[in-house]
Design a protein around this motif. Structure first.
Motif, PDB file in Angstrom:
ATOM      1  N   ASP A 129       0.826  -1.199   0.000  1.00 32.31           N
ATOM      2  CA  ASP A 129       0.000   0.000   0.000  1.00 32.31           C
ATOM      3  C   ASP A 129       0.866   1.257   0.000  1.00 32.31           C
ATOM      4  OD1 ASP A 129      -2.279  -1.444  -0.009  1.00 32.31           O
ATOM      5  OD2 ASP A 129      -2.785  -1.140   2.095  1.00 32.31           O
ATOM      6  N   SER A 130       0.397   2.256  -0.687  1.00 33.07           N
ATOM      7  CA  SER A 130       1.131   3.511  -0.786  1.00 33.07           C
ATOM      8  C   SER A 130       1.200   4.209   0.564  1.00 33.07           C
ATOM      9  CB  SER A 130       0.439   4.413  -1.807  1.00 33.07           C
ATOM     10  OG  SER A 130       0.727   5.768  -1.524  1.00 33.07           O
ATOM     11  N   ASN A 131       2.434   4.500   1.005  1.00 29.71           N
ATOM     12  CA  ASN A 131       2.608   5.228   2.261  1.00 29.71           C
ATOM     13  C   ASN A 131       1.950   6.591   2.207  1.00 29.71           C
ATOM     14  OD1 ASN A 131       3.947   3.657   4.181  1.00 29.71           O
ATOM     15  ND2 ASN A 131       5.879   3.864   3.091  1.00 29.71           N
ATOM     16  N   GLU A 132       2.080   7.220   1.060  1.00 29.26           N
ATOM     17  CA  GLU A 132       1.493   8.547   0.907  1.00 29.26           C
ATOM     18  C   GLU A 132      -0.013   8.513   1.098  1.00 29.26           C
ATOM     19  OE1 GLU A 132       2.938  10.101  -2.879  1.00 29.26           O
ATOM     20  OE2 GLU A 132       4.854   9.231  -2.269  1.00 29.26           O
ATOM     21  N   ALA A 133      -0.639   7.499   0.504  1.00 27.28           N
ATOM     22  CA  ALA A 133      -2.090   7.390   0.608  1.00 27.28           C
ATOM     23  C   ALA A 133      -2.497   7.132   2.056  1.00 27.28           C
ATOM     24  CB  ALA A 133      -2.597   6.275  -0.296  1.00 27.28           C
ATOM     25  N   ILE A 134      -1.692   6.328   2.756  1.00 25.28           N
ATOM     26  CA  ILE A 134      -2.006   6.012   4.149  1.00 25.28           C
ATOM     27  C   ILE A 134      -1.861   7.264   5.017  1.00 25.28           C
ATOM     28  CG2 ILE A 134      -1.191   4.735   6.173  1.00 25.28           C
ATOM     29  CD1 ILE A 134      -0.481   2.453   4.128  1.00 25.28           C
ATOM     30  N   ILE A 135      -0.782   8.012   4.773  1.00 23.49           N
ATOM     31  CA  ILE A 135      -0.577   9.245   5.533  1.00 23.49           C
ATOM     32  C   ILE A 135      -1.681  10.249   5.226  1.00 23.49           C
ATOM     33  CG2 ILE A 135       0.960  11.252   5.797  1.00 23.49           C
ATOM     34  CD1 ILE A 135       3.278   9.115   5.303  1.00 23.49           C
ATOM     35  N   ALA A 136      -2.040  10.331   3.945  1.00 25.17           N
ATOM     36  CA  ALA A 136      -3.110  11.244   3.553  1.00 25.17           C
ATOM     37  C   ALA A 136      -4.419  10.875   4.246  1.00 25.17           C
ATOM     38  CB  ALA A 136      -3.285  11.224   2.041  1.00 25.17           C
ATOM     39  N   LEU A 137      -4.670   9.579   4.338  1.00 22.88           N
ATOM     40  CA  LEU A 137      -5.886   9.112   4.995  1.00 22.88           C
ATOM     41  C   LEU A 137      -5.851   9.447   6.488  1.00 22.88           C
ATOM     42  CD1 LEU A 137      -8.548   7.586   4.967  1.00 22.88           C
ATOM     43  CD2 LEU A 137      -7.262   5.457   5.150  1.00 22.88           C
ATOM     44  N   ALA A 138      -4.696   9.225   7.111  1.00 22.23           N
ATOM     45  CA  ALA A 138      -4.552   9.530   8.535  1.00 22.23           C
ATOM     46  C   ALA A 138      -4.748  11.017   8.780  1.00 22.23           C
ATOM     47  CB  ALA A 138      -3.171   9.087   9.022  1.00 22.23           C
ATOM     48  N   THR A 139      -4.214  11.842   7.885  1.00 23.08           N
ATOM     49  CA  THR A 139      -4.340  13.286   8.017  1.00 23.08           C
ATOM     50  C   THR A 139      -5.789  13.723   7.832  1.00 23.08           C
ATOM     51  OG1 THR A 139      -2.174  13.398   6.997  1.00 23.08           O
ATOM     52  CG2 THR A 139      -3.342  15.460   7.234  1.00 23.08           C
ATOM     53  N   LYS A 140      -6.406  13.144   6.824  1.00 23.25           N
ATOM     54  CA  LYS A 140      -7.800  13.477   6.548  1.00 23.25           C
ATOM     55  C   LYS A 140      -8.689  13.108   7.741  1.00 23.25           C
ATOM     56  CE  LYS A 140     -11.081  11.035   4.037  1.00 23.25           C
ATOM     57  NZ  LYS A 140     -11.486  10.234   2.881  1.00 23.25           N
ATOM     58  N   ALA A 141      -8.431  11.933   8.298  1.00 20.10           N
ATOM     59  CA  ALA A 141      -9.229  11.455   9.412  1.00 20.10           C
ATOM     60  C   ALA A 141      -9.071  12.362  10.623  1.00 20.10           C
ATOM     61  CB  ALA A 141      -8.840  10.019   9.762  1.00 20.10           C
ATOM     62  N   ALA A 142      -7.868  12.921  10.781  1.00 18.67           N
ATOM     63  CA  ALA A 142      -7.603  13.788  11.921  1.00 18.67           C
ATOM     64  C   ALA A 142      -8.398  15.086  11.817  1.00 18.67           C
ATOM     65  CB  ALA A 142      -6.119  14.085  12.011  1.00 18.67           C
ATOM     66  N   HIS A 143      -8.747  15.457  10.593  1.00 19.23           N
ATOM     67  CA  HIS A 143      -9.462  16.709  10.389  1.00 19.23           C
ATOM     68  C   HIS A 143     -10.976  16.521  10.257  1.00 19.23           C
ATOM     69  CE1 HIS A 143      -5.927  19.195  10.104  1.00 19.23           C
ATOM     70  NE2 HIS A 143      -5.369  18.269   9.359  1.00 19.23           N
ATOM     71  N   THR A 144     -11.385  15.273  10.095  1.00 15.22           N
ATOM     72  CA  THR A 144     -12.806  15.009   9.889  1.00 15.22           C
ATOM     73  C   THR A 144     -13.314  14.179  11.051  1.00 15.22           C
ATOM     74  OG1 THR A 144     -12.049  14.580   7.641  1.00 15.22           O
ATOM     75  CG2 THR A 144     -14.415  14.409   8.036  1.00 15.22           C
ATOM     76  N   ARG A 145     -14.157  14.739  11.827  1.00 20.69           N
ATOM     77  CA  ARG A 145     -14.734  13.961  12.929  1.00 20.69           C
ATOM     78  C   ARG A 145     -15.933  13.176  12.411  1.00 20.69           C
ATOM     79  NH1 ARG A 145     -12.435  12.794  17.085  1.00 20.69           N
ATOM     80  NH2 ARG A 145     -10.868  14.181  17.933  1.00 20.69           N
ATOM     81  N   MET A 146     -15.826  11.866  12.479  1.00 21.68           N
ATOM     82  CA  MET A 146     -16.908  11.052  11.951  1.00 21.68           C
ATOM     83  C   MET A 146     -17.747  10.561  13.138  1.00 21.68           C
ATOM     84  SD  MET A 146     -16.041  10.265   8.493  1.00 21.68           S
ATOM     85  CE  MET A 146     -16.782   8.655   8.379  1.00 21.68           C
TER      86      MET A 146
END
Ligand SMILES: [Zn+2]
Ligand SMILES: [Zn+2]
Length: 109
Positions: free
Chosen positions: A92-109
């Motif tokens: 899996d792409s590290n960049e995509a994983i980091i992007a997902l982690a970053t996105k999740a940190a900014h989006t409260r679900m």
């Protein structure tokens, strides 16, 4: 009813697929259930690997769960809203994983 010539196979199939989200060609390993580039998945399994699900909606990676190195991606089907957790794969792409982690940190679900 006996199926003598039905030739239905219920084995694990190793299949290549083209990601319907980003167009990446993904080499199947038999365990691949999401795109290593954009991490999107597809709702095709009722149980992992069985391809018995009729929904076939795209599954969006919504957030990461777990701790290093045992991260899991939480996918949500855009069609039926079902959620599923998938282990991160080695390729899996590290960049995509980091992007997902970053996105999740900014989006409260
Ligand atoms: Zn993709
Ligand atoms: Zn679905």
């Amino acid at each position: 009813m006996l199926q003598s010539n039905g030739q239905k196979k219920f084995q694990r199939t190793i299949e290549d697929f083209t990601c319907e989200h980003c167009g990446e060609f993904v080499k199947g390993t038999g365990y691949t259930n999401h795109c290593p580039k954009c991490l999107w998945s597809k709702h095709v399994d009722k149980n992992p690997g069985d391809r018995a699900e009729a929904c076939c909606g795209m599954m969006e990676p919504t957030r990461l769960e777990g701790t290093t190195p045992h991260y899991r991606i939480v996918h949500r089907c855009v069609r039926c809203k079902m959620k599923r957790k998938n282990d991160i794969a080695k390729n899996d792409s590290n960049e995509a994983i980091i992007a997902l982690a970053t996105k999740a940190a900014h989006t409260r679900m």
